[in-house]
Design an enzyme around this catalytic site. Sequence first.
Site, PDB file in Angstrom:
ATOM      1  N   PRO A 110     -27.012  75.993  23.775  1.00  0.00           N
ATOM      2  CA  PRO A 110     -27.791  76.570  24.870  1.00  0.00           C
ATOM      3  C   PRO A 110     -26.920  77.426  25.781  1.00  0.00           C
ATOM      4  CG  PRO A 110     -27.818  74.148  24.957  1.00  0.00           C
ATOM      5  CD  PRO A 110     -26.952  74.539  23.809  1.00  0.00           C
ATOM      6  N   LEU A 115     -21.735  75.312  28.675  1.00  0.00           N
ATOM      7  CA  LEU A 115     -21.204  74.856  27.384  1.00  0.00           C
ATOM      8  C   LEU A 115     -20.378  75.929  26.665  1.00  0.00           C
ATOM      9  CD1 LEU A 115     -24.306  72.793  26.234  1.00  0.00           C
ATOM     10  CD2 LEU A 115     -22.303  72.034  27.525  1.00  0.00           C
ATOM     11  N   GLY A 116     -20.016  76.963  27.417  1.00  0.00           N
ATOM     12  CA  GLY A 116     -19.075  77.953  26.876  1.00  0.00           C
ATOM     13  C   GLY A 116     -19.676  78.905  25.861  1.00  0.00           C
ATOM     14  N   SER A 117     -20.974  79.226  26.002  1.00  0.00           N
ATOM     15  CA  SER A 117     -21.579  80.090  24.980  1.00  0.00           C
ATOM     16  C   SER A 117     -21.019  81.513  25.025  1.00  0.00           C
ATOM     17  CB  SER A 117     -23.106  80.099  25.086  1.00  0.00           C
ATOM     18  OG  SER A 117     -23.497  80.656  26.301  1.00  0.00           O
ATOM     19  N   SER A 118     -20.700  82.042  26.213  1.00  0.00           N
ATOM     20  CA  SER A 118     -20.163  83.419  26.273  1.00  0.00           C
ATOM     21  C   SER A 118     -18.841  83.490  25.528  1.00  0.00           C
ATOM     22  CB  SER A 118     -19.898  83.867  27.714  1.00  0.00           C
ATOM     23  OG  SER A 118     -21.000  83.642  28.510  1.00  0.00           O
ATOM     24  N   ALA A 120     -17.735  81.460  23.211  1.00  0.00           N
ATOM     25  CA  ALA A 120     -17.933  81.246  21.772  1.00  0.00           C
ATOM     26  C   ALA A 120     -18.424  82.540  21.113  1.00  0.00           C
ATOM     27  CB  ALA A 120     -18.907  80.093  21.533  1.00  0.00           C
ATOM     28  N   ASP A 160     -12.034  78.560  28.086  1.00  0.00           N
ATOM     29  CA  ASP A 160     -13.135  78.452  27.120  1.00  0.00           C
ATOM     30  C   ASP A 160     -12.799  79.142  25.794  1.00  0.00           C
ATOM     31  OD1 ASP A 160     -14.319  77.352  29.315  1.00  0.00           O
ATOM     32  OD2 ASP A 160     -16.186  78.494  29.164  1.00  0.00           O
TER      33      ASP A 160
HETATM   34  O1  PMV Z   1     -19.972  77.146  32.863  1.00  0.00           O
HETATM   35  P1  PMV Z   1     -18.988  77.754  31.941  1.00  0.00           P
HETATM   36  O2  PMV Z   1     -19.147  77.365  30.529  1.00  0.00           O
HETATM   37  O3  PMV Z   1     -18.926  79.258  32.099  1.00  0.00           O
HETATM   38  O4  PMV Z   1     -17.542  77.140  32.325  1.00  0.00           O
HETATM   39  C1  PMV Z   1     -16.812  77.668  33.379  1.00  0.00           C
HETATM   40  C2  PMV Z   1     -15.520  76.912  33.671  1.00  0.00           C
HETATM   41  C3  PMV Z   1     -14.876  77.455  34.970  1.00  0.00           C
HETATM   42  O5  PMV Z   1     -13.682  76.687  35.205  1.00  0.00           O
HETATM   43  C4  PMV Z   1     -15.805  77.298  36.145  1.00  0.00           C
HETATM   44  C5  PMV Z   1     -14.495  78.926  34.834  1.00  0.00           C
HETATM   45  C6  PMV Z   1     -13.255  79.235  34.011  1.00  0.00           C
HETATM   46  O6  PMV Z   1     -13.077  80.427  33.724  1.00  0.00           O
HETATM   47  O7  PMV Z   1     -12.466  78.340  33.684  1.00  0.00           O
END
Ligand code: PMV
Length: 331
Positions: A110, A115-118, A120, A160
């Site tokens: 999702p 969950l790091g989709s960008s 990935a 990520d």
């Molecule tokens: O919510 P996400 O999957 O974009 O995770 C961001 C994690 C952060 O520490 C808030 C940003 C980063 O670049 O590490």
Amino acid sequence: MRLRRSSARASAPGKVVLFGEHFVIYDNPAILAAIDRRVNVTVHVNTSGSINITSDLGLIASFEGSTFHLLKGTTETKTILAPLCECARLVLSERGCNLGLDIELVSNLPESVGLGSSAACCVAITAAVDSLFHEPDRYWVCSKAAESERLIHKDSSGADCNISAFGGMMYFVKSKGFTNIYSKKELSLGLINTGKKHSTANLVSSVKKFKDINRFSFKVLASLSNAICQKAFAAIKEGDEQMLGNLMSQNHVLLQEIGVSDKTIDELVDLCLTNGACGAKLTGAGGGGSVVVLVPHNEDGSKIFFDGIGKNGWGSESIPVKVDYNGVLVA
Ligand code: PMV
């Protein structure tokens, strides 16, 4: 560089941040785990010269030089797909080759819920396009994907992309890179998706404002986050799930302090704890998004937990997840 084939496939996993999100941007450590949910990318060389992107989010667009053609989707389509087009172009320009590509994205991760989709997507596209030329190198893929991810949120720590490219569990520091962590015992992780989407860039800038206004408090919170990461590193190695769960809950309090949690997330964290979880916290940027939970690693622990969450109406949004040890895969 010469093409060695005209099509390629790659996939890359999403992630959970177990400890240290946001603080990691200011060069404090974070601990991340890749999860068994992936973005799959197929790339075909075309003769039109344009970069055409289709995503299973229902978005289709074509990029012809600096001209954007929306073929299907909403007003947000350009914002979502343009950085992915740039990601492919970056690889082509590094390989000295100006090609048209058809890129198809299919994801079981999702998006916009922490969950790091960008990342990935960037890792999988970088690897797929590079593999048109040769066998990609993970370090190169990671660093180019991180450059592209910065077009999506410019202050990205790069964590990520590292976890997505390499998989497993890692202790990550922006200026130093990562160290793998291996646990003596399998960790039973779960995710609960609040369904509330966030913009990582907006949350990162709201934390920056908090930091600029509350310099001293932020310093204290960052050093607490740092200490939690050190203890968590040891607890993961030992497979000490009670200690780890406790540290996750402590980390959640820090995220509340910097203003990235919300009522739903806080209630879900409490719900997890009353249903037998060892610990729970928001994961990723916050402002909605997802909760990561650690449940006791035995059949009863997992069953009691997910039954309890289900009875409270969150059954369809909660899933057990496993750590992915593959990282990016190219076919
Ligand atoms: O919510 P996400 O999957 O974009 O995770 C961001 C994690 C952060 O520490 C808030 C940003 C980063 O670049 O590490």
